[in-house]
Design an enzyme around this catalytic site. Structure first.
Site, PDB file in Angstrom:
ATOM      1  N   GLY A  59       1.863   0.227   1.808  1.00  0.00           N
ATOM      2  CA  GLY A  59       1.266  -0.969   2.602  1.00  0.00           C
ATOM      3  C   GLY A  59       2.057  -1.077   3.971  1.00  0.00           C
ATOM      4  O   GLY A  59       1.482  -2.234   4.614  1.00  0.00           O
ATOM      5  N   CYS A  60       2.914  -0.396   4.233  1.00  0.00           N
ATOM      6  CA  CYS A  60       3.636  -0.725   5.609  1.00  0.00           C
ATOM      7  C   CYS A  60       3.144   0.475   6.548  1.00  0.00           C
ATOM      8  O   CYS A  60       3.182   1.546   6.262  1.00  0.00           O
ATOM      9  CB  CYS A  60       5.192  -0.272   5.715  1.00  0.00           C
ATOM     10  SG  CYS A  60       5.900  -1.557   4.363  1.00  0.00           S
ATOM     11  N   GLN A  61       2.779   0.215   7.637  1.00  0.00           N
ATOM     12  CA  GLN A  61       2.468   1.026   8.808  1.00  0.00           C
ATOM     13  C   GLN A  61       3.527   1.973   8.987  1.00  0.00           C
ATOM     14  O   GLN A  61       3.471   3.218   9.338  1.00  0.00           O
ATOM     15  CB  GLN A  61       1.853   0.400  10.015  1.00  0.00           C
ATOM     16  CG  GLN A  61       1.595   1.415  11.052  1.00  0.00           C
ATOM     17  CD  GLN A  61       0.969   0.691  12.192  1.00  0.00           C
ATOM     18  OE1 GLN A  61       1.116  -0.473  12.655  1.00  0.00           O
ATOM     19  NE2 GLN A  61       0.229   1.520  13.330  1.00  0.00           N
ATOM     20  N   SER A  62       4.896   1.399   9.236  1.00  0.00           N
ATOM     21  CA  SER A  62       6.129   2.362   9.548  1.00  0.00           C
ATOM     22  C   SER A  62       6.642   2.761   8.089  1.00  0.00           C
ATOM     23  O   SER A  62       6.054   2.430   6.968  1.00  0.00           O
ATOM     24  CB  SER A  62       7.250   1.161   9.926  1.00  0.00           C
ATOM     25  OG  SER A  62       6.731   0.682  10.858  1.00  0.00           O
TER      26      SER A  62
END
Length: 153
Positions: A59-62
Site C-alpha cells: 500500500g506504499c508507493q515507495s
C-alpha cells in the site's frame, strides 16, 4: 545479541508530545521536510536479508520494509524506505510505537500527524503509505496478542 535501546520517551503519548514540540520550532514546511529527511537518514541500515517481500509494507508507493520482533509485552520495529521523506515518517512512527507493548500500540492513535500539520502537507500517496505502515504496525501488535488481539481495532 545486543539489547535493544529503550524508547527515548516513557510512553507513546510522551513521544507524540515531544514530536509536536520539536516540529513547533520550525517556521515553515520547507524546514519541517528537511527535518523529516534528516530523521530518515538517522535510521539504521537494514540488511538485504530483511528486504524481502514478506517484510514489504503493502500500500506504499515507495518501497518500505518493516521488521517486527519481540512479544506482546514489548514489540520492537525496524524499518527503512527507498524514499527520504518516507524514511523520516518511519522514524516518527518508530519513535512512537517501537519498544512499546502491543496493548499500548493498539491504544495509541497517531495524533502527532495532525498535531504537526503533517496530514495537510502529505500527498495522497504518502498519506496512504503512512496509513499502510501504521496498519502493519498495528497488525503485528494484534498478532502478538494472539486471539484476544482480534478484538482490538
Amino acid at each position: 545479541m545486543n539489547a535493544l535501546p529503550e524508547p527515548a520517551e516513557g510512553s507513546a503519548e510522551q513521544a507524540q508530545a515531544a514530536i509536536a514540540e520539536e516540529f513547533a520550532f520550525f517556521g515553515d514546511w520547507t524546514e519541517r521536510y528537511q527535518y523529516l529527511i534528516d530523521l530518515g537518514r538517522k535510521l539504521p541500515p537494514m540488511p538485504d536479508t530483511d528486504r524481502t517481500e514478506a517484510n514489504k509494507v503493502q500500500g506504499c508507493q515507495s518501497q518500505v520494509w518493516l521488521v517486527a520482533g519481540g512479544d506482546a509485552s514489548r514489540l520492537d520495529f525496524r524499518a527503512i524506505s527507498d524514499s527520504s521523506i518516507v524514511s523520516g515518517l518511519i522514524a516518527l512512527l518508530l519513535r512512537v510505537y517501537s519498544g512499546r507493548s502491543a496493548t499500548e500500540i493498539l491504544a495509541t492513535e497517531p495524533r502527532f500527524v495532525e498535531a504537526i500539520g503533517l496530514a495537510k502537507h502529505l500527498s495522497a500517496t504518502r498519506s496512504n503509505g503512512l496509513a499502510a505502515m501504521l496498519a502493519t504496525i498495528r497488525q503485528h501488535a494484534r498478532d502478538a496478542l494472539g486471539p484476544q488481539g482480534s478484538t482490538h481495532p
